[in-house]
Design a protein around this motif. Structure first.
Motif, mmCIF file in Angstrom:
data_model
loop_
_atom_site.group_PDB
_atom_site.id
_atom_site.type_symbol
_atom_site.label_atom_id
_atom_site.label_comp_id
_atom_site.label_asym_id
_atom_site.label_seq_id
_atom_site.Cartn_x
_atom_site.Cartn_y
_atom_site.Cartn_z
ATOM 1 N N ASP A 127 0.122 11.073 -9.834
ATOM 2 C CA ASP A 127 -1.275 11.210 -10.235
ATOM 3 C C ASP A 127 -1.542 12.609 -10.773
ATOM 4 O O ASP A 127 -1.017 13.594 -10.247
ATOM 5 C CB ASP A 127 -2.227 10.905 -9.074
ATOM 6 C CG ASP A 127 -3.614 10.553 -9.575
ATOM 7 O OD1 ASP A 127 -3.900 9.352 -9.685
ATOM 8 O OD2 ASP A 127 -4.389 11.475 -9.883
ATOM 9 N N SER A 128 -2.365 12.682 -11.797
ATOM 10 C CA SER A 128 -2.664 13.973 -12.423
ATOM 11 C C SER A 128 -3.637 14.828 -11.606
ATOM 12 O O SER A 128 -3.746 16.032 -11.832
ATOM 13 C CB SER A 128 -3.251 13.747 -13.821
ATOM 14 O OG SER A 128 -4.462 13.018 -13.728
ATOM 15 N N SER A 129 -4.321 14.228 -10.639
ATOM 16 C CA SER A 129 -5.321 14.943 -9.852
ATOM 17 C C SER A 129 -4.748 15.414 -8.510
ATOM 18 O O SER A 129 -4.267 14.595 -7.721
ATOM 19 C CB SER A 129 -6.517 14.033 -9.583
ATOM 20 O OG SER A 129 -7.347 14.596 -8.585
ATOM 21 N N PRO A 130 -4.836 16.710 -8.224
ATOM 22 C CA PRO A 130 -4.381 17.194 -6.918
ATOM 23 C C PRO A 130 -5.130 16.533 -5.757
ATOM 24 O O PRO A 130 -4.547 16.258 -4.710
ATOM 25 C CB PRO A 130 -4.662 18.692 -6.957
ATOM 26 C CG PRO A 130 -4.779 19.038 -8.400
ATOM 27 C CD PRO A 130 -5.286 17.803 -9.083
ATOM 28 N N GLY A 131 -6.422 16.253 -5.935
ATOM 29 C CA GLY A 131 -7.201 15.615 -4.876
ATOM 30 C C GLY A 131 -6.721 14.208 -4.575
ATOM 31 O O GLY A 131 -6.660 13.798 -3.410
ATOM 32 N N ALA B 53 0.831 -1.203 0.000
ATOM 33 C CA ALA B 53 0.000 0.000 0.000
ATOM 34 C C ALA B 53 0.866 1.253 0.000
ATOM 35 O O ALA B 53 0.587 2.201 -0.741
ATOM 36 C CB ALA B 53 -0.937 -0.003 1.208
ATOM 37 N N VAL B 54 1.916 1.259 0.804
ATOM 38 C CA VAL B 54 2.811 2.419 0.858
ATOM 39 C C VAL B 54 3.435 2.666 -0.515
ATOM 40 O O VAL B 54 3.508 3.806 -0.981
ATOM 41 C CB VAL B 54 3.886 2.237 1.953
ATOM 42 C CG1 VAL B 54 5.003 3.262 1.812
ATOM 43 C CG2 VAL B 54 3.239 2.332 3.327
ATOM 44 N N ARG B 55 3.843 1.611 -1.182
ATOM 45 C CA ARG B 55 4.432 1.744 -2.520
ATOM 46 C C ARG B 55 3.415 2.331 -3.509
ATOM 47 O O ARG B 55 3.719 3.275 -4.242
ATOM 48 C CB ARG B 55 4.945 0.383 -2.997
ATOM 49 C CG ARG B 55 5.698 0.411 -4.295
ATOM 50 C CD ARG B 55 6.360 -0.917 -4.668
ATOM 51 N NE ARG B 55 5.563 -2.106 -4.379
ATOM 52 C CZ ARG B 55 5.756 -2.928 -3.339
ATOM 53 N NH1 ARG B 55 6.714 -2.682 -2.467
ATOM 54 N NH2 ARG B 55 4.996 -3.984 -3.168
ATOM 55 N N GLU B 56 2.208 1.794 -3.502
ATOM 56 C CA GLU B 56 1.163 2.282 -4.414
ATOM 57 C C GLU B 56 0.782 3.729 -4.101
ATOM 58 O O GLU B 56 0.621 4.549 -5.009
ATOM 59 C CB GLU B 56 -0.082 1.392 -4.329
ATOM 60 C CG GLU B 56 0.128 -0.015 -4.804
ATOM 61 C CD GLU B 56 0.274 -0.149 -6.310
ATOM 62 O OE1 GLU B 56 -0.011 0.819 -7.051
ATOM 63 O OE2 GLU B 56 0.682 -1.227 -6.752
ATOM 64 N N LEU B 57 0.629 4.040 -2.833
ATOM 65 C CA LEU B 57 0.255 5.400 -2.443
ATOM 66 C C LEU B 57 1.359 6.395 -2.777
ATOM 67 O O LEU B 57 1.082 7.519 -3.206
ATOM 68 C CB LEU B 57 -0.103 5.449 -0.959
ATOM 69 C CG LEU B 57 -1.338 4.632 -0.568
ATOM 70 C CD1 LEU B 57 -1.491 4.615 0.952
ATOM 71 C CD2 LEU B 57 -2.594 5.149 -1.240
ATOM 72 N N SER B 58 2.598 5.991 -2.594
ATOM 73 C CA SER B 58 3.729 6.857 -2.942
ATOM 74 C C SER B 58 3.732 7.171 -4.433
ATOM 75 O O SER B 58 4.031 8.307 -4.837
ATOM 76 C CB SER B 58 5.049 6.194 -2.552
ATOM 77 O OG SER B 58 5.124 6.043 -1.158
ATOM 78 N N GLN B 59 3.383 6.185 -5.252
ATOM 79 C CA GLN B 59 3.276 6.408 -6.698
ATOM 80 C C GLN B 59 2.180 7.423 -7.018
ATOM 81 O O GLN B 59 2.340 8.270 -7.893
ATOM 82 C CB GLN B 59 3.000 5.084 -7.421
ATOM 83 C CG GLN B 59 4.179 4.158 -7.454
ATOM 84 C CD GLN B 59 5.316 4.749 -8.278
ATOM 85 O OE1 GLN B 59 5.108 5.277 -9.357
ATOM 86 N NE2 GLN B 59 6.513 4.683 -7.740
ATOM 87 N N ARG B 60 1.070 7.332 -6.290
ATOM 88 C CA ARG B 60 -0.023 8.286 -6.511
ATOM 89 C C ARG B 60 0.423 9.696 -6.152
ATOM 90 O O ARG B 60 0.113 10.651 -6.863
ATOM 91 C CB ARG B 60 -1.252 7.925 -5.675
ATOM 92 C CG ARG B 60 -1.954 6.688 -6.080
ATOM 93 C CD ARG B 60 -2.569 6.810 -7.450
ATOM 94 N NE ARG B 60 -1.853 5.929 -8.356
ATOM 95 C CZ ARG B 60 -1.911 5.963 -9.670
ATOM 96 N NH1 ARG B 60 -2.639 6.824 -10.303
ATOM 97 N NH2 ARG B 60 -1.219 5.121 -10.400
ATOM 98 N N VAL B 61 1.119 9.850 -5.028
ATOM 99 C CA VAL B 61 1.597 11.179 -4.607
ATOM 100 C C VAL B 61 2.513 11.760 -5.674
ATOM 101 O O VAL B 61 2.425 12.941 -6.022
ATOM 102 C CB VAL B 61 2.326 11.099 -3.245
ATOM 103 C CG1 VAL B 61 3.034 12.408 -2.936
ATOM 104 C CG2 VAL B 61 1.349 10.746 -2.131
ATOM 105 N N ALA B 62 3.373 10.935 -6.222
ATOM 106 C CA ALA B 62 4.372 11.416 -7.170
ATOM 107 C C ALA B 62 3.835 11.624 -8.581
ATOM 108 O O ALA B 62 4.332 12.500 -9.300
ATOM 109 C CB ALA B 62 5.547 10.430 -7.212
#
Length: 90
Positions: A73-77, A62-71
């Motif tokens: 993802d095109s959406s600020p939300g 989960a940490v790996r996937e979430l870190s990818q989203r932070v770095a």
């Protein structure tokens, strides 16, 4: 199903699946991280975080996937949601 309902369902999925169903839930949540609608991706982010809180063995994934989203993802939300979830997991 509309995006809001799907987002809610994904968020609940991480918090309601059994340990035996965790792998299938994680697969579904990961797949939805690529959904074109940001609200759906955000629901998947929260669902992954809830899954990791319930089943600590899933936390590294989960940490790996979430870190990818932070770095990336095109959406600020979605980035903000992922960042908040990472803080909660650490």
């Amino acid at each position: 199903m509309n995006a809001a309902a799907l987002s809610d369902e994904l968020e609940r999925l991480g918090g309601t699946c059994s340990e035996d169903g965790a792998a299938a839930a994680a697969e579904e949540l990961r797949a939805r991280l690529e959904h074109p609608v940001p609200m759906v991706r955000e629901g998947a982010v929260y669902g992954l975080a809830r899954l990791a809180q319930r089943f600590p063995s899933w936390a590294p994934d989960a940490v790996r996937e979430l870190s990818q989203r932070v770095a990336h993802d095109s959406s600020p939300g979605v980035r903000e949601a992922a960042s908040e979830c990472l803080e909660d997991l650490q």
